[in-house]
Design a protein around this motif. Sequence first.
Motif, PDB file in Angstrom:
ATOM      1  N   ILE A 124       0.861  -1.194   0.000  1.00 44.04           N
ATOM      2  CA  ILE A 124       0.000   0.000   0.000  1.00 44.04           C
ATOM      3  C   ILE A 124       0.895   1.241   0.000  1.00 44.04           C
ATOM      4  CG2 ILE A 124      -1.787   1.250   1.281  1.00 44.04           C
ATOM      5  CD1 ILE A 124      -2.638  -1.518   2.460  1.00 44.04           C
ATOM      6  N   PRO A 125       0.713   2.135  -0.978  1.00 46.14           N
ATOM      7  CA  PRO A 125       1.579   3.326  -1.013  1.00 46.14           C
ATOM      8  C   PRO A 125       1.339   4.230   0.199  1.00 46.14           C
ATOM      9  CG  PRO A 125       0.201   3.165  -2.996  1.00 46.14           C
ATOM     10  CD  PRO A 125      -0.281   2.126  -2.038  1.00 46.14           C
ATOM     11  N   VAL A 126       2.407   4.917   0.621  1.00 43.44           N
ATOM     12  CA  VAL A 126       2.271   5.886   1.711  1.00 43.44           C
ATOM     13  C   VAL A 126       1.438   7.060   1.178  1.00 43.44           C
ATOM     14  CG1 VAL A 126       3.544   7.614   3.064  1.00 43.44           C
ATOM     15  CG2 VAL A 126       4.384   5.254   2.943  1.00 43.44           C
ATOM     16  N   PRO A 127       0.350   7.444   1.874  1.00 42.42           N
ATOM     17  CA  PRO A 127      -0.452   8.580   1.404  1.00 42.42           C
ATOM     18  C   PRO A 127       0.434   9.826   1.296  1.00 42.42           C
ATOM     19  CG  PRO A 127      -1.545   7.447   3.232  1.00 42.42           C
ATOM     20  CD  PRO A 127      -0.165   6.860   3.122  1.00 42.42           C
ATOM     21  N   SER A 128       0.316  10.525   0.227  1.00 45.24           N
ATOM     22  CA  SER A 128       1.033  11.778  -0.052  1.00 45.24           C
ATOM     23  C   SER A 128       2.545  11.610  -0.227  1.00 45.24           C
ATOM     24  CB  SER A 128       0.745  12.849   1.028  1.00 45.24           C
ATOM     25  OG  SER A 128       1.379  12.488   2.250  1.00 45.24           O
ATOM     26  N   ASP A 129       3.034  10.358  -0.366  1.00 49.63           N
ATOM     27  CA  ASP A 129       4.444  10.151  -0.714  1.00 49.63           C
ATOM     28  C   ASP A 129       4.573   8.894  -1.581  1.00 49.63           C
ATOM     29  OD1 ASP A 129       7.138   9.821  -1.003  1.00 49.63           O
ATOM     30  OD2 ASP A 129       7.640  10.120   1.115  1.00 49.63           O
ATOM     31  N   PRO A 130       4.378   9.041  -2.896  1.00 46.51           N
ATOM     32  CA  PRO A 130       4.372   7.864  -3.779  1.00 46.51           C
ATOM     33  C   PRO A 130       5.718   7.160  -3.904  1.00 46.51           C
ATOM     34  CG  PRO A 130       4.227   9.908  -5.053  1.00 46.51           C
ATOM     35  CD  PRO A 130       4.126  10.298  -3.620  1.00 46.51           C
ATOM     36  N   THR A 131       6.784   7.726  -3.312  1.00 47.84           N
ATOM     37  CA  THR A 131       8.098   7.056  -3.388  1.00 47.84           C
ATOM     38  C   THR A 131       8.232   5.955  -2.337  1.00 47.84           C
ATOM     39  OG1 THR A 131       9.224   8.514  -1.805  1.00 47.84           O
ATOM     40  CG2 THR A 131       9.145   9.250  -4.127  1.00 47.84           C
TER      41      THR A 131
END
Length: 502
Positions: A185-192
Amino acid sequence: AAPRPLSVPGTDEHGLKIQQAAAAVGMSPSELCEHVSGLFRQALAQAGVAFTDFTRTSELRHQRAVQHFWGALRDCGALYKGSYEGWYCTPEESFLPESQLAECRDAQGRPCKVSLETGHEVHWTKEENYMFRVSAFRDPLRNWLRDNPRAITPDPFYQRALRWLDEDLPDLSVSRERSRLQWGIPVPSDPTQTIYVWVDALVNYLSVVGYPESHGAWWPAVHHVVGKDILKFHALYWPALLLAVGLAPPERILVHSHWTVRGQKMSKSLGNVVDPATCVGQYGVDGFRYFLLRQGVPERDCDYYDEKVVKLLNSELADALGGLLNRSTAPSINPSNTYPRFSETCFPKVLDSREAKGMGRASAEDYELVAAVASLPAQVAGYFEGFQIYKALECIAQCVRQTNGFFQRHRPWKLDRRDTAERLWLDTILHITLECLRVYGTLLQPVVPHMADKLLSRLAVEPGERGLSDLTFLTRYDGKPCPFEGRQLGPDTGVLFQRLEK
């Protein structure tokens, strides 16, 4: 009104090891998870395990919950960005300290480091990740454990958690670089960055009860059942994460140990892995469940081998319990096929069973049996509640042995029904034996459901008369009516448990 009880198994599906395993077999991670998750559901169905929900961490409801939980951690200031390096174990999805590593050689003979606990190889990893301030929660965690001595059971695991709080508590890396780990699951507000698989997996306990909207009906009155190898994540990191977002830790964490095979840890390389489906085929669902629950001691590893299973099931289920049912309901001994009557003159009430010297036709041991079986339901309920199922089954097995002794001692097959006095005593022996069997059948329902149903149906105990909470034994001994007395027994249900070949 309290919500109905929920039982939730599931599959934890994200992480680097899943990503790598899927690539190795030429599947997408979601295809692999779909397949493996299906196998787990199948295994639960085969084992007769009922559940109200099955959670998968790749589900949309779970992803929503994890992203909301991450936002709560960020908003309360528990996260910061930091550079992290250390030895990473992909199969365990965790960084390991130097103290938990051993020097080894890989398949090509090159030196490498492995986890002391599992033998899995570790690799030096350096990344910029989000970090969680675990150290800030040392005192709140200590207070939680001190105030709730039954929060983690059995006790050795509770003590281990307390000892961890006295040691170094490094902050926890809670994300991974997205370039290395896309399956998560991607970190919200940090797609890296991708949310660390353990943070993602632990939130399943919340997502399945409706977090972030409707979990309040459930939380924190939940019990987690976990293996001892993942205790640190459940006893330290998860409660700390919950405290950080303003939620209480779970009510109880029930910890179990592992099964070894002839004293050795199960491993694919040794080829000593036991397949539960094969065991269900060999011993039946009830037989296999009974063995695991009778012999599985949560606080220590237990050993498995087939001869042990055969010996236990033959002696306790086929001979002791099955034999007793057959002998006490045989047409030769109970030609009317009814639940016989109890006679107070043959078995008068005494005030203290420990002082009974034998009254009427009953002996001192008979009074001991009646006292033991009368106290059995409360004893078993206590052990079930305390996650010590093996102790509950030990108590039942002991009472079954005592009942067989009672039956053998008085030789009802030698008594003559045509003699009034002998008939009263014969019926009393049978009444007590069937009452004992009714109690055992009722108490064994969670463990051996099919066998318990067979036994209770033979005794003509209706579905509405099988509750654990209102279980009463031998009411006639206390001068109260017995609803079963004089009732026609159910049809012969055949052998209760088929003896196994060695």
